[in-house]
Write an enzyme that holds these catalytic residues in place. Sequence first.
Site, PDB file in Angstrom:
ATOM      1  CE  LYS A  52     -31.763 -24.423  10.834  1.00  0.00           C
ATOM      2  NZ  LYS A  52     -32.440 -23.769  11.966  1.00  0.00           N
ATOM      3  CD  GLN A  96     -33.262 -25.036  15.333  1.00  0.00           C
ATOM      4  OE1 GLN A  96     -32.364 -24.761  14.561  1.00  0.00           O
ATOM      5  NE2 GLN A  96     -34.537 -25.040  14.968  1.00  0.00           N
ATOM      6  CG  ASP A 119     -32.275 -18.125  12.421  1.00  0.00           C
ATOM      7  OD1 ASP A 119     -32.402 -18.695  11.318  1.00  0.00           O
ATOM      8  OD2 ASP A 119     -32.170 -18.737  13.504  1.00  0.00           O
TER       9      ASP A 119
END
Length: 291
Positions: A52, A96, A119
């Site tokens: 990412k 994460q 997200d």
Amino acid sequence: MEILDGKKAAQAIKDELKMEVAQLSVEGKKIPHLAAILVGTNGASETYVAAKVKACDEVGFKSTLVRFDADIPAVKLMEKIQELNNDPDVDGILVQLPLPKHIRESDVIDAIDPDKDVDGFHPVNIGKMLQGLPSFVPATPHGIMLLLEHFKVETKGKHAVVVGRSNIVGRPMSILLSSNSNPGNCTVTICHSHTQNLKELCLQADIIVAALGKPEFVTADMVKEGAVVVDVGITRLEDNTRKSGFKLKGDVQFDTVAPKCSWITPVPGGVGPMTIAALMKNTFVSCKMKN
Ligand code: NDP
């Protein structure tokens, strides 16, 4: 059979974003900034976060990687999230997953400002997505929709079977595929570990999205001729012949299933790169909202 090449589609999205970021620069406007939080040293999570951050570099975004030891108290993580929520330069925050057992994931997701939740896991964004309102859509299902769009895969009126009902993949995928949109307008069946006639349901599917995390679960006898198969699964299997010590396996037995398909995603190189491209797109949109 044709390959739904996620690397190619993701590159096209990133190339477009790169041009748009360059334009923001020319206009003297703010550049997108993604902040990623990594707790602990889980090998797969390290790889995903690194990918990412690399994607941010490629498209010209700023990125910040915040690392914490696995035993960090939950309150410290929350404080960091608040700090990033309040930082006007940060457009997107991602934590994460998975997190260590002592930290409740839902508390962490709830703590992120919905306007920075790139997200798309915050209940506000999930709710808006359900209502068909503009929102951050979870990156993996969003990436799959972008992939279907890129390759102009016809979805209208098709029967889609989604295997898996997690909040981050299966459930939002089922909502997006059933939405009045293009891609979308599917009739969707969602399956899980208690589904009794999974093989029969899969055999009726024009589109199968396999997101259960069981390597090579979907076999040729479960797939009808001409189906579109999207393999979300990524499992690391030990492989001492490789430098990394592992190989990646999807949820679909690619070699036997592919000859029956009209379209199929490879693993790796299918859904994975699209997830990252979708995250970049969400971060860009978040930045644009402030510019
Ligand atoms: P979860 O473990 O959260 O969910 C798995 C789902 O599959 C559950 O709903 C479970 O059912 C269902 N399931 C498990 N076994 C069966 C079975 N035998 N038959 C039918 N359904 C079953 O996984 P995630 O959704 O987070 O991830 C799924 C896979 O996708 C993993 O391999 C993960 O690594 C991968 N992934 C890949 C991404 C990418 O970018 N390519 C991003 C995110 C995930 P139940 O609810 O009843 O337990």
